[in-house]
Enzyme design. Sequence first.
Site, PDB file in Angstrom:
ATOM      1  N   ARG A  36       0.846  -1.191   0.000  1.00  0.00           N
ATOM      2  CA  ARG A  36       0.000   0.000   0.000  1.00  0.00           C
ATOM      3  C   ARG A  36       0.886   1.248   0.000  1.00  0.00           C
ATOM      4  NH1 ARG A  36      -3.108  -3.309  -1.105  1.00  0.00           N
ATOM      5  NH2 ARG A  36      -5.142  -3.813  -0.184  1.00  0.00           N
ATOM      6  N   GLU A  69      -2.133   8.392  -6.097  1.00  0.00           N
ATOM      7  CA  GLU A  69      -2.264   7.709  -7.377  1.00  0.00           C
ATOM      8  C   GLU A  69      -3.443   8.299  -8.147  1.00  0.00           C
ATOM      9  OE1 GLU A  69      -2.427   3.480  -6.965  1.00  0.00           O
ATOM     10  OE2 GLU A  69      -0.587   3.366  -5.779  1.00  0.00           O
ATOM     11  N   HIS A  84       1.223   0.497 -10.262  1.00  0.00           N
ATOM     12  CA  HIS A  84       0.259  -0.301  -9.508  1.00  0.00           C
ATOM     13  C   HIS A  84      -0.280  -1.463 -10.360  1.00  0.00           C
ATOM     14  CE1 HIS A  84      -2.646   0.026  -5.861  1.00  0.00           C
ATOM     15  NE2 HIS A  84      -2.404  -1.231  -6.167  1.00  0.00           N
TER      16      HIS A  84
END
Length: 524
Positions: free
Chosen positions: A230, A259, A277
């Site tokens: 994370r 993000e 990601h």
Amino acid sequence: MKALVADAINEKGIENLKEVAEVVVDTSITPEKLLETIGEYDAILVRSRTKVTKEVIEAADNLKIIARAGVGVDNIDVDAATEKGIMVVNAPESTSITVAEHTMGLILSTIRKIAIADKSTKEGKWEKKRFMGMELRGKTLGVIGMGRIGSQVVNRCKAFEMDAIAYDPYLPPEVAKNMGVELYEDLDDVLKRADVITIHVPLTPETEHSISTEQFKTMKDTAIIFNCARGGVIDEDALYDALKNEEIAGAGLDVYEEEPATNNKLFELDNIVCTPHIAASTKEAQRDAAIIVANEVIDLFKGETPKNIINMPRIDNSGFEEANDYLELCEKLGSFITQTINNPITDLEILYKGEITELPNRELFTRTILQGILNPITESPVSAVNARNIAKSRGITITESTQEDSEGYGTLIKITAKTKDGEYSVEGTYLHEPTIIKIQDYRVDVKPEGHMFLAKYKDIPGSIGSIGTILGEKNINIGIMQVGRDISGGQAIMILTLDNEATQDVIDAITSLDHVASAKSLYL
């Protein structure tokens, strides 16, 4: 039955679903169209694009299940679904291998400088000396968080003849030994020894920026660190300084504090490998996720119980009007106790008192307590369905008992956690809202919600004031304060609800006071 596939998922999952339901695939459905048509459907399958909001759920008169083809459920209002009796399911096991393999890819790309060597070679250069790498063989892997993914990374690094050490304060040593790692009680000990560090923990107030300036100074200057868990666990400003000043040798990131990460200063550096990601993005993982959630929907449509339920719809309250309210209390008590103690729980005792003892089956309450205990410390969501299995895998023995006397309350629930350092207990009831009435043997009366602070201190004049002064200096406002003590001048505890988080520097300042024995920041 009718199911809506609102995001792109693997065709195999859709094919399976068509065997039991009419399937509508609309992967570009707008929020407005979803709100207008959701009442037609018994099930909806999503990934991350479609937001299943409270407004959508309120309009979903026939909806029985929301299926997320992945791990996280941030795009689903789980509370609203629970309130309406709609199951939320996910596919937690679908990405474990994929993320572990991506972590290995980042590790290899970093130590052998593959990413920058590729760029240089394609630019027509031939800089062999510039790209001197190192071997993994004989190096020490340090794992922060030994859940599904962390353990898979260990398995792969063993094949590279690496030693493995780990920091996971909630994992018993004997379980870690069976996983093939040496467990350390202090994170700094892992950081000092490890050559390769990989993070696999959830983002919580406790883990946020848990890798920052001091931690980078603790590491070897040849160490490399990776985060596929994370964004926010690593302090990116501190990481930038550590890489730029060569305090550590390299890093790899797949997740970021903000993000999409399109303008991150870390991208300026050559000693970090960055991906957008995509750790969970493989054909196999997406296929498996689609099949898993489709099968969950199929099971429900066939009258069976899905396996990966994130929530539990409201239960039949026959004979106990507050049954559903006490589920909320159970989760809060579990989360409170796991955030308060620092060592792995070996034994958990649950004592039900009063009206709740009249229920023939209290299993859902016990599972919800376990859910509260495990969710703050695991990388994938824990549900009432899998909570017992995960607790067992972490070496937790569970004992349940009942008592008729509830001390004047309708129902009381007491949880006692045993660790190597002793026992810790919390007790609560439901008084229009979840309420903690006792911590250890100290009487309190507090609602477990939001940012909280807990301290144990010497009951002498000025103690409370000095703690309050530090909070005030840090611009942290106190909402509610509760104190409890054994005897005048003895030990006391203070529990506060705060408007914002008591960060680690605040905790350090408070614990440095002579009369303060311990302090903790919690989020419930």
